[in-house]
Structures are given as structure tokens and as C-alpha cells.
Design an enzyme around this catalytic site. Structure first.
Site, PDB file in Angstrom:
ATOM      1  N   ASP A 179      10.401  -7.627   3.444  1.00  0.00           N
ATOM      2  CA  ASP A 179       9.019  -8.097   3.518  1.00  0.00           C
ATOM      3  C   ASP A 179       8.195  -7.554   2.355  1.00  0.00           C
ATOM      4  O   ASP A 179       8.021  -6.348   2.223  1.00  0.00           O
ATOM      5  CB  ASP A 179       8.442  -7.600   4.854  1.00  0.00           C
ATOM      6  CG  ASP A 179       7.058  -8.131   5.155  1.00  0.00           C
ATOM      7  OD1 ASP A 179       6.533  -8.939   4.372  1.00  0.00           O
ATOM      8  OD2 ASP A 179       6.512  -7.726   6.201  1.00  0.00           O
TER       9      ASP A 179
ATOM     10  N   SER B   9       4.881 -15.719   6.384  1.00  0.00           N
ATOM     11  CA  SER B   9       3.867 -14.869   7.001  1.00  0.00           C
ATOM     12  C   SER B   9       2.556 -15.628   7.104  1.00  0.00           C
ATOM     13  O   SER B   9       1.980 -16.039   6.094  1.00  0.00           O
ATOM     14  CB  SER B   9       3.644 -13.603   6.174  1.00  0.00           C
ATOM     15  OG  SER B   9       2.470 -12.967   6.646  1.00  0.00           O
TER      16      SER B   9
ATOM     17  N   MET C 179       1.355  -3.342  11.930  1.00  0.00           N
ATOM     18  CA  MET C 179       0.933  -2.293  10.992  1.00  0.00           C
ATOM     19  C   MET C 179      -0.291  -1.631  11.603  1.00  0.00           C
ATOM     20  O   MET C 179      -1.422  -1.778  11.125  1.00  0.00           O
ATOM     21  CB  MET C 179       0.627  -2.922   9.625  1.00  0.00           C
ATOM     22  CG  MET C 179       1.897  -3.319   8.891  1.00  0.00           C
ATOM     23  SD  MET C 179       1.566  -4.494   7.564  1.00  0.00           S
ATOM     24  CE  MET C 179       1.620  -6.019   8.489  1.00  0.00           C
TER      25      MET C 179
ATOM     26  N   MET D 220      -2.733  -6.002  11.353  1.00  0.00           N
ATOM     27  CA  MET D 220      -3.245  -4.829  10.634  1.00  0.00           C
ATOM     28  C   MET D 220      -4.521  -4.333  11.308  1.00  0.00           C
ATOM     29  O   MET D 220      -5.377  -5.142  11.676  1.00  0.00           O
ATOM     30  CB  MET D 220      -3.573  -5.217   9.197  1.00  0.00           C
ATOM     31  CG  MET D 220      -2.394  -5.813   8.453  1.00  0.00           C
ATOM     32  SD  MET D 220      -2.872  -6.289   6.794  1.00  0.00           S
ATOM     33  CE  MET D 220      -1.319  -6.915   6.166  1.00  0.00           C
TER      34      MET D 220
ATOM     35  N   MET E 194      10.363  -2.737   4.126  1.00  0.00           N
ATOM     36  CA  MET E 194       9.141  -3.112   3.392  1.00  0.00           C
ATOM     37  C   MET E 194       9.402  -2.954   1.900  1.00  0.00           C
ATOM     38  O   MET E 194       9.744  -1.868   1.432  1.00  0.00           O
ATOM     39  CB  MET E 194       7.968  -2.209   3.787  1.00  0.00           C
ATOM     40  CG  MET E 194       7.374  -2.444   5.170  1.00  0.00           C
ATOM     41  SD  MET E 194       6.745  -4.095   5.472  1.00  0.00           S
ATOM     42  CE  MET E 194       5.582  -4.349   4.149  1.00  0.00           C
TER      43      MET E 194
ATOM     44  N   HIS F  88       4.860  -8.148  13.248  1.00  0.00           N
ATOM     45  CA  HIS F  88       4.980  -6.907  12.478  1.00  0.00           C
ATOM     46  C   HIS F  88       3.688  -6.123  12.681  1.00  0.00           C
ATOM     47  O   HIS F  88       2.633  -6.514  12.183  1.00  0.00           O
ATOM     48  CB  HIS F  88       5.198  -7.303  11.006  1.00  0.00           C
ATOM     49  CG  HIS F  88       5.215  -6.163  10.043  1.00  0.00           C
ATOM     50  ND1 HIS F  88       5.136  -6.340   8.679  1.00  0.00           N
ATOM     51  CD2 HIS F  88       5.318  -4.818  10.240  1.00  0.00           C
ATOM     52  CE1 HIS F  88       5.185  -5.173   8.073  1.00  0.00           C
ATOM     53  NE2 HIS F  88       5.296  -4.228   8.994  1.00  0.00           N
TER      54      HIS F  88
ATOM     55  N   ASP G 185       1.575 -10.764  10.734  1.00  0.00           N
ATOM     56  CA  ASP G 185       1.220  -9.443  10.226  1.00  0.00           C
ATOM     57  C   ASP G 185      -0.059  -8.941  10.875  1.00  0.00           C
ATOM     58  O   ASP G 185      -1.145  -9.434  10.591  1.00  0.00           O
ATOM     59  CB  ASP G 185       1.020  -9.522   8.709  1.00  0.00           C
ATOM     60  CG  ASP G 185       2.345  -9.576   7.978  1.00  0.00           C
ATOM     61  OD1 ASP G 185       3.211  -8.736   8.255  1.00  0.00           O
ATOM     62  OD2 ASP G 185       2.509 -10.467   7.121  1.00  0.00           O
TER      63      ASP G 185
ATOM     64  N   HIS H 233       6.301 -15.240  10.851  1.00  0.00           N
ATOM     65  CA  HIS H 233       6.024 -13.806  10.728  1.00  0.00           C
ATOM     66  C   HIS H 233       4.522 -13.584  10.904  1.00  0.00           C
ATOM     67  O   HIS H 233       3.709 -14.266  10.282  1.00  0.00           O
ATOM     68  CB  HIS H 233       6.493 -13.333   9.349  1.00  0.00           C
ATOM     69  CG  HIS H 233       6.422 -11.859   9.140  1.00  0.00           C
ATOM     70  ND1 HIS H 233       7.397 -10.987   9.590  1.00  0.00           N
ATOM     71  CD2 HIS H 233       5.490 -11.088   8.521  1.00  0.00           C
ATOM     72  CE1 HIS H 233       7.073  -9.744   9.244  1.00  0.00           C
ATOM     73  NE2 HIS H 233       5.912  -9.775   8.600  1.00  0.00           N
TER      74      HIS H 233
END
Ligand code: DX5
Ligand code: ZN
Length: 220
Positions: free
Chosen positions: A178, A11, A71, A40, A140, A69, A38, A36
């Protein structure tokens, strides 16, 4: 026996952002498999990371699979932007995504692979109506929002459940995990049957990243 190699997806959240090009290149150089990313938004999770422009710049420095991913709240507003930025997989949360069927189809219509993910408090059973559409299911194993947290071990049973459902119904998704994946938890992750392991702080913090990847795959 017959355990296929676990794909390792470092990540970028745990990377040195000031050296993004070098950090993303180091993922392939050290034998890991996917990147990966992330994302957010400070609303779905209590943290803010980065968005499509950063992914677009990183894309120039790696030819690996980009596994994004999201979020974020109402991810359907942005999935096309993340695909245009170079994401191969776009994974959205079950939680707070009322029209998940529509969102997964939207991702696929734009040529990307569609992933769905659940937080530790959400059971696999709630995914029953959309598993046939998923190219990836991400379990998760921490509450999303931050890297470097300890794995919640009870979440690993969901990997086994998803594997069983895949066999029963002939589904084709990959199963990813993850959060808190490191050398201490690697064996449990492999035994549970995950196809992909996301690992942020453990990969970027390893003194020997290549060796870390081989150990994660159970080869060293
Ligand atoms: C958590 C993120 C994870 C996290 C993993 O919200 O989705 O991908 O960065 O980091 P580690 O491996 O440090 O738990
Ligand atoms: Zn993630």
C-alpha cells in the site's frame, strides 16, 4: 511463469466522495478486485478521512471484498463497528497496538478477516509472534497519512521476507502492499510477490480505469 494474478484494491481515499456510489461501483466495473478503505483519525496519522457510516453507505453499492485499513490509535475500540459497517478484512497497525494478539482475535471472533500492517520503519521480524493469526499482512510502502506519495522502494523486500516466512511456517496470510503503487512500480510489486496491490490515486486518476487494472495485473 506460475505468477497468480495480482488482486487490485483501489483505495476510496482517492475517489470523488460526492459520487461515492458511482466510484465504488466503478471498481468492479473496471475489473478490479477489492475495495480498500483508508480510515484516518488525525492522531495516528496527520490526516482525517472517514469512519463506519461512510463504509456502511458504500457497502450498499458493491459486493466486492471491503478491505478496511485502520490508521487510528487504539483500534480495538472500533474494530467491531467497522465489521458491523460491512468490512470483510480489518487491518490494524502493529505500531502503538500493544495487545495485538487480542485485537486480531477480536476481529476474527466477530467474523471478519484479521490484518496487520507495518509502517516503512518497522521490520517484519517484529511480527513473528502474531503472523500465525494474520489473514492479511499489509506492507506500507509509504508513510501512512496521504495518498499520492512516492513509493519507498526498500520496503518491497518485506514482501519477499513475508513470502518466505509463509512458506517456511505454512502460514496462510495474503500479502498486500500500500502506497505509491502505480504503473511505474507495478512490475517491482509483482516481482516481489505481493498478492494484493492497493492503488489509490493511480486507479482513480486513470483516464481508462479498465486498462489500468489490466496493466497493473501485467496482462496488457
Ligand atoms: C496511505 C493509505 C494508502 C493510500 C494509497 O496512508 O493507506 O492506501 O491512500 O494511495 P496512493 O495509491 O495514491 O499512494
Ligand atoms: Zn491503505
Amino acid at each position: 511463469m506460475n505468477t497468480p494474478s495480482l488482486l487490485i484494491a483501489p483505495s476510496m481515499l482517492a475517489s470523488d466522495f460526492a459520487n461515492g456510489a458511482r466510484e465504488v461501483a466503478s471498481i468492479k466495473e473496471n475489473g478490479a478486485d477489492w475495495v480498500h478503505l483508508d480510515v484516518m483519525d488525525g492522531a495516528f496519522v496527520p490526516n482525517i478521512s472517514f469512519g463506519p457510516p461512510i463504509i456502511k453507505s458504500l457497502r450498499k453499492h458493491s459486493d466486492l471484498i471491503f478491505d478496511t485499513h485502520l490508521m487510528i490509535e487504539r483500534p480495538e475500540r472500533y474494530v467491531v463497528d467497522f465489521i458491523n459497517a460491512g468490512s470483510d478484512y480489518v487491518t490494524v497497525h502493529y505500531e502503538g497496538n500493544i495487545h495485538l494478539d487480542r485485537t486480531l482475535n477480536l476481529i476474527k471472533e466477530h467474523g471478519a478477516k484479521a490484518g496487520v500492517t507495518i509502517v516503512p520503519s518497522t521490520p517484519v521480524s517484529l511480527l513473528s509472534e502474531i503472523l500465525h493469526l494474520a489473514d492479511l499482512v499489509l506492507v506500507m510502502s509509504v508513510n501512512p497519512g496521504f495518498g499520492g506519495q512516492a513509493m519507498i522502494p526498500s520496503t518491497l523486500k518485506k514482501i519477499t521476507q513475508l513470502k518466505e516466512l509463509r512458506g517456511e511456517h505454512n502460514y496462510s496470510y495474503l500479502i498486500s502492499v500500500d502506497g505509491g503503487v502505480n504503473l511505474e512500480t507495478a512490475e517491482a510489486v509483482r516481482n516481489a510477490g505481493a498478492d494484493v496491490a492497493v492503488t489509490g490515486s493511480a486507479f482513480f486518476g486513470a483516464s481508462d480505469r479498465a486498462r489500468f487494472v489490466q496493466e497493473m495485473k501485467g496482462r496488457a
